[in-house]
Design a protein around this motif. Structure first.
Motif, PDB file in Angstrom:
ATOM      1  N   PHE A 311       0.843  -1.195   0.000  1.00  0.00           N
ATOM      2  CA  PHE A 311       0.000   0.000   0.000  1.00  0.00           C
ATOM      3  C   PHE A 311       0.872   1.236   0.000  1.00  0.00           C
ATOM      4  O   PHE A 311       2.066   1.212   0.360  1.00  0.00           O
ATOM      5  CB  PHE A 311      -0.942   0.012   1.214  1.00  0.00           C
ATOM      6  N   ASP A 312       0.266   2.323  -0.438  1.00  0.00           N
ATOM      7  CA  ASP A 312       0.932   3.633  -0.453  1.00  0.00           C
ATOM      8  C   ASP A 312      -0.150   4.676  -0.225  1.00  0.00           C
ATOM      9  O   ASP A 312      -1.051   4.844  -1.059  1.00  0.00           O
ATOM     10  CB  ASP A 312       1.634   3.860  -1.785  1.00  0.00           C
ATOM     11  N   ILE A 313      -0.084   5.351   0.926  1.00  0.00           N
ATOM     12  CA  ILE A 313      -1.089   6.348   1.289  1.00  0.00           C
ATOM     13  C   ILE A 313      -0.380   7.683   1.455  1.00  0.00           C
ATOM     14  O   ILE A 313       0.571   7.789   2.240  1.00  0.00           O
ATOM     15  CB  ILE A 313      -1.817   5.965   2.586  1.00  0.00           C
ATOM     16  N   GLY A 314      -0.838   8.684   0.720  1.00  0.00           N
ATOM     17  CA  GLY A 314      -0.215  10.001   0.791  1.00  0.00           C
ATOM     18  C   GLY A 314      -1.210  11.085   1.114  1.00  0.00           C
ATOM     19  O   GLY A 314      -2.348  11.079   0.624  1.00  0.00           O
ATOM     20  N   LEU A 315      -0.825  12.023   1.992  1.00  0.00           N
ATOM     21  CA  LEU A 315      -1.661  13.157   2.368  1.00  0.00           C
ATOM     22  C   LEU A 315      -0.781  14.396   2.388  1.00  0.00           C
ATOM     23  O   LEU A 315       0.294  14.400   2.996  1.00  0.00           O
ATOM     24  CB  LEU A 315      -2.296  12.932   3.744  1.00  0.00           C
ATOM     25  N   LYS A 316      -1.281  15.436   1.716  1.00  0.00           N
ATOM     26  CA  LYS A 316      -0.498  16.675   1.650  1.00  0.00           C
ATOM     27  C   LYS A 316      -1.416  17.868   1.859  1.00  0.00           C
ATOM     28  O   LYS A 316      -2.482  17.962   1.243  1.00  0.00           O
ATOM     29  CB  LYS A 316       0.197  16.787   0.295  1.00  0.00           C
ATOM     30  N   VAL A 317      -1.036  18.758   2.804  1.00  0.00           N
ATOM     31  CA  VAL A 317      -1.772  19.984   3.083  1.00  0.00           C
ATOM     32  C   VAL A 317      -0.825  21.162   2.843  1.00  0.00           C
ATOM     33  O   VAL A 317       0.315  21.160   3.335  1.00  0.00           O
ATOM     34  CB  VAL A 317      -2.299  20.013   4.530  1.00  0.00           C
ATOM     35  N   VAL A 318      -1.289  22.181   2.091  1.00  0.00           N
ATOM     36  CA  VAL A 318      -0.473  23.349   1.791  1.00  0.00           C
ATOM     37  C   VAL A 318      -1.223  24.607   2.223  1.00  0.00           C
ATOM     38  O   VAL A 318      -2.390  24.796   1.849  1.00  0.00           O
ATOM     39  CB  VAL A 318      -0.141  23.427   0.279  1.00  0.00           C
ATOM     40  N   ASP A 319      -0.540  25.429   3.035  1.00  0.00           N
ATOM     41  CA  ASP A 319      -1.066  26.736   3.463  1.00  0.00           C
ATOM     42  C   ASP A 319      -2.463  26.618   4.099  1.00  0.00           C
ATOM     43  O   ASP A 319      -3.369  27.399   3.812  1.00  0.00           O
ATOM     44  CB  ASP A 319      -1.118  27.710   2.273  1.00  0.00           C
ATOM     45  N   GLY A 320      -2.609  25.654   4.987  1.00  0.00           N
ATOM     46  CA  GLY A 320      -3.895  25.483   5.647  1.00  0.00           C
ATOM     47  C   GLY A 320      -4.125  26.529   6.718  1.00  0.00           C
ATOM     48  O   GLY A 320      -3.186  27.009   7.366  1.00  0.00           O
ATOM     49  N   MET A 321      -5.390  26.883   6.904  1.00  0.00           N
ATOM     50  CA  MET A 321      -5.764  27.843   7.943  1.00  0.00           C
ATOM     51  C   MET A 321      -7.213  27.590   8.340  1.00  0.00           C
ATOM     52  O   MET A 321      -8.050  27.262   7.497  1.00  0.00           O
ATOM     53  CB  MET A 321      -5.621  29.277   7.421  1.00  0.00           C
TER      54      MET A 321
END
Length: 999
Positions: A311-321
């Motif tokens: 498996f390969d699980i990716g999560l990316k958050v950019v400039d969250g507010m």
């Protein structure tokens, strides 16, 4: 033309009437067919009422629809108390032709509206859904229904899956589902839509999802020949988080083949926030957010006992507010990059990589990273750095009724490998500093202040021997009462500690600031303790190297909760600590309504607190002026009238010797005086030695044990020495006496006995009568027996004129109890001044079975016997001639059956006895009666033994059910969540059913 129209309308009217009438004409046949198929196919209790069944040909023409309301299935043992299925309304569509004329009915549609399904799997793999009868052959039979379903509809269904063998619980509420397809084909496409509340998903004690809403819409390509299910592009939603799922799941054999891909769809940072507990509330829609989010991954490979998919699980958050409405500060600059990947079929080789993690709590930044290479050697490289102003934090996440102040500073790094064999640890340097902490609750006027914590975890070399946890400062103050302490732990192998705590804590004030629901706790604890030692010394039992000294005092303590509604009050307690033991110098308390004082000591306490499977040893002296045991054996929520005793489980890791003295003890309906004795609690068994008490007008001394280690079959085994107990009081207070010695109801006097007594206890802590075993000798110095239905029945039968009252003196009755049957061995005694021999038994069901052989002078039978003597020529008998009378006693004590052995009436008995030259033949007559009695008695005892075994099995099953219920607390909590969230869900008003014959 008109004629053709009339003919056409007539034909149409006939067909319409036929369609309406068909369900009613064939209703009995259709329902009989359905009922027969259920009884032949389902091994469970199916609950439905024919009056709640209606038929229609219009709902799914040309099929016939059967609608059933309030339908349920309850399992057979051990699932007899679990409702597998309950349905408010179930409609099934059946091919009408197949119902009426074919061998197998064809099922074409299923529509469920409202209900619940509870699937339960026990530790041994037994499942309550396994309700079909096993096939006699190994080949799988095709069954009696032909499946031609093209539509499945489910509305308002609650579903709970409780698998104890896996430790897995899933609770879904308000399930809405619809699927359409040609289910009769080997290959078909199944469009599916579904909505549900995910109330709880817990595995092995860890909760993964709770109170989340789910929606899904997809199409499944079904290949039944290859057991392959392929998912096309679909739309799925968990709270506000949108994702897609496509690929396939196949079951070619016992293995499961996965090839699934998933990715987020049209999501923002707000979408992932909806999954965070505490954020997704009614005000979530007004949350001010910005930032982007990306989520994707795959799950591919074979799953079996030896292999796990990659498996390969990716999560990316950019400039969250995000920022709550009307609050001054946001959480901003949220950056997150996370990947969880495993390219092998070995789950232990999973890699977790978080190269980027940072955010700002107002003006306070927090950042970190983490690399975990595998789940075997745990190679780690991580960092967490940040500062939090607690006052500023509450302006971001407000805590209702609570004010916080202070600065929390965290700086932690870890790099290296954990290897217990090579004695390696990651190099760690972690510091946490809380300064000038302040906590103020609206529930209490004074704050906790001057809260300071300074803690460090340091291991620069990576060696276990260099490991150090240093809590150099812990202190706070509450209304001029302060407490402070420190603790150092060195060397991860030896676990050497050196710490101290000193000060006073007011529990009532703390509870006002940090309340615990349904719990009251107040009082003061004074501590002045120092402890120094090594866990290695504990393992090697070198207790002389341990140094724990000081004192601990408690005053005006009170505690009550839902689990302890009786409450415990400690007026004053004082204990001092030395390395070898804790000395309890004073303990003045009230447990529930019972005063209790204690003194003694506890030893092996360091082992007990720091090691698993260790036993706390001790010696205690307990004293009470009046102890009410009932208050601790009853269910708290019941009233006194409806309360019942329950089994007490005893701890297995406590070895206590206790000397007990109580002026009065109340247990069930007994009032015991001057209770004294010694008790030992060891390995979960409570043993009594020389326990004495005054009760029931006499004295009782006992030795024995109470053994509840098997909660489904708690045991007792006692030796009793009873001295001069009142027979009347024993009957009034003791249920065992009422059943096994019902004759005591009409006896006055006292008795003594020495008896061994054992058996099982029910869940109400009362003996299971059918399990009792015992033996002993019952001694009666003097007693009177009168006004009983048994005596009256004997008088009516024998016509003896002096049998209304019996006087007993110096009786010694050998008795034995076997499987709840009290057996009286043949014993000679005098009844009404006649020589007699009595034997027989009383059963646990109240039945009696006795034989009384008496020698009665002929003259005692009055004029009747004198007339017989005068008419029998050649006899040498006189009025003093002894007549053998054998009386059988059966039935129950309250409704006895009294009969004569050797004659149907007293006249026949006398005639036969006198004619046979009584003196020579009487022993033969009574021997014959005894032989016949024993033959009948063996049959009675055999039946009672079978009933005793059945009753004990039934009691054990009931006990197992109650014990099992305690394991279902998580399930009950899930049900409560469903009730809380769905309890007010609106259901559409039921439309009137115009298809019933009554309409």
């Amino acid at each position: 033309m008109k004629k053709a129209i009339y003919i056409t309308l007539s034909i149409f009217a006939f067909l319409l009437v036929a369609l309406v009438a068909t369900p009613f004409i064939f209703k009995d046949k259709i329902l009989e067919r359905v009922d027969r198929e259920i009884s032949e196919s389902v091994n469970a209790q199916v609950h439905y009422d024919f009056r709640n069944i209606s038929l229609s040909v219009f709902r799914r023409f040309p099929d016939i629809s059967v609608t059933l309301r309030e339908f349920g299935i309850t399992g057979n043992p051990p699932f007899q108390n679990d409702t597998l299925v309950h349905v408010d309304q179930l409609q099934v569509d059946l091919n009408l032709w197949s119902i009426l004329f074919a061998d197998t009915p064809s099922l074409t549609g299923v529509h469920l509206d409202g209900g619940s399904i509870y699937v339960k799997v026990l530790e041994d793999g037994q499942a309550n859904y396994d309700i079909t009868y096993p096939s006699e052959s190994e080949e799988v039979s095709e069954g009696n229904f032909e499946i031609g379903i093209d539509l499945i509809e489910v509305k308002n269904l609650d579903f709970i899956y409780n698998d104890r063998s896996l430790g897995f619980i899933m609770a879904l509420g308000n399930v809405q589902l619809e699927g359409k397809g040609d289910f009769t084909s080997d290959q078909y496409r199944l469009p599916v839509t579904m909505e549900a509340l995910i109330a709880d998903v817990t595995y092995d004690g860890t909760n993964y999802l709770k109170n989340k809403t789910f929606k899904g819409k997809t199409a499944v390509d079904v290949d039944m020949a290859n057991m392959k299910f392929a998912f096309a592009d679909g739309d799925f939603q968990l709270n506000d988080f949108l994702f897609d799922l496509y690929g396939h799941v196949a079951l070619p054999s016992d293995d499961i083949d996965f090839d699934l891909n998933f990715e987020g769809k049209n999501n923002s940072f707000k979408s992932i926030l909806s999954l965070v507990p505490g954020i997704y509330t009614e005000s979530f829609s007004g949350l001010n957010t910005s930032g982007t989010m990306d989520f994707k991954g795959y799950f591919r490979g074979i799953m079996n006992e030896k292999s796990f998919p990659s498996f390969d699980i990716g999560l990316k958050v950019v400039d969250g507010m995000f920022q709550y409405p009307d609050l001054p500060r946001p959480v901003s600059e949220v950056q997150l990059d996370m990947q969880i990947v495993n390219t092998t079929n070995n789950l232990d080789l999973t890699r977790v990589h978080i190269p980027t993690f940072s955010l700002n709590f107002g003006s306070n930044p927090i950042s970190g990273n983490l690399l975990l290479e595998n789940l075997v050697t745990y190679d780690i490289d991580g960092r967490l750095v940040g500062k939090l102003n607690l006052e500023e934090l509450t302006s971001i996440f407000p805590i209702e009724g609570m004010a916080l102040k202070g600065m929390l500073d965290v700086n932690a790094t870890a790099k290296g490998r954990y290897d217990s064999v090579a004695n390696m640890l990651p190099a760690v340097n972690a510091k946490m500093l809380l300064s000038n902490g302040f906590i103020k609750s609206d529930e209490y006027p004074a704050p906790i202040e001057k809260l300071n914590v300074n803690a460090n975890i340091i291991n620069n070399s990576g060696k276990m021997t260099d490991f150090l946890v240093d809590l150099s400062k812990f202190e706070f103050e509450l209304e001029d009462e302060d407490i402070s302490g420190n603790m150092q732990i060195r060397d991860f192998e030896l676990l050497q500690w050196d710490g101290a705590v000193k000060g006073t804590v007011d529990l009532g004030k703390l509870m006002a600031i940090f309340p615990i629901e349904n719990t009251i706790m107040e009082g003061k604890i004074h501590a002045d303790l120092n402890s120094k030692g090594s866990y290695k010394d504990i393992e090697l039992e070198r207790f002389d190297r341990l140094d724990t000294r000081g004192s601990l005092g408690v005053e005006k303590f009170y505690f009550t909760s839902l689990d302890l509604p009786q409450g415990i009050r400690i007026n004053e307690a004082l204990a001092d600590f030395i390395p070898s033991r804790i000395n309890l110098n004073k303990f003045d308390s009230r447990v529930g309504e019972s005063p209790l004082t204690a003194s003694g000591f506890l030893s092996n306490y360091m082992n007990y607190f720091l090691k698993e499977n260790e036993t706390l040893q001790g010696q205690l002296t307990l004293q009470s002026s009046k102890f009410n045991v009932n208050q601790w054996l009853t269910e708290s929520e019941t009233t006194e009238e409806s309360s019942e005793l329950t089994v007490i489980e005893l701890p297995k890791n406590i070895d206590f010797t206790m000397s007990v003295s109580a002026a009065e003890v109340i247990y069930d309906n007994l009032n015991l005086k001057q209770v004294k004795g010694n008790m030992t609690l060891k390995d979960g068994v409570l043993s009594f030695r020389d326990a004495s008490m005054n009760a029931l007008g006499g004295q009782l001394v006992m030795n024995g044990a109470y053994d509840p280690r098997d909660l489904t079959a708690p045991k007792f085994d006692f030796n009793f020495n009873v001295i001069d107990l009142s027979i009347a009081e024993a009957f009034d207070k003791l249920n065992t006496v009422k059943v096994l010695a019902p004759v005591a109801q009409h006896l006055t006097g006292k008795f003594s006995t020495k008896m061994d007594f054992s058996g099982l206890l029910g869940q109400d802590m009362m003996p299971i009568l059918s399990s009792l075993d015992g033996k002993g000798v019952l001694r009666v110095l003097e007693a009177a027996y009168q006004n009983s239905p048994l005596v009256q029945s004997v008088t009516n039968l024998t016509r003896l004129n002096d049998t209304n009252t019996l006087q007993f003196r110096n009786l010694n009755l050998p008795i034995k109890i076997d499987n709840g049957v009290l057996n009286l061995s043949p014993v000679d005694l005098r009844l009404w001044d006649y020589q007699a021999n009595v034997q027989g038994s009383t059963g646990f069901d109240g039945s009696i079975n006795y034989l009384v052989n008496m020698q009665v002078p002929a003259g005692k039978f009055g004029a009747q016997a004198n007339n017989l003597l005068a008419t029998i020529s050649g006899t040498e008998a006189s009025t003093s001639t002894l007549i053998p009378v054998a009386i059988t006693l059966g039935g129950t004590y309250g409704s006895p059956r009294v009969g004569l052995a050797g004659g149907n009436s007293i006249e026949t008995l006398l005639t036969n006895a006198l004619k046979s030259r009584v003196n020579a033949e009487r022993e033969n007559l009574q021997a014959k009666a005894t032989e016949q009695f024993k033959a009948a008695e063996d049959s009675v005892k055999s039946e009672l033994k079978s009933r005793a075994e059945a009753l004990q099995d039934s009691a054990k099953r009931e006990a197992e059910r109650k014990v099992s219920d305690t394991k279902d607390k998580a399930v009950e909590e899930a049900k409560n969540v469903l009730k809380g969230v769905l309890g007010n869900r609106a259901k559409p008003a039921a439309k009137p059913d115009t298809t019933k014959s009554g309409n």
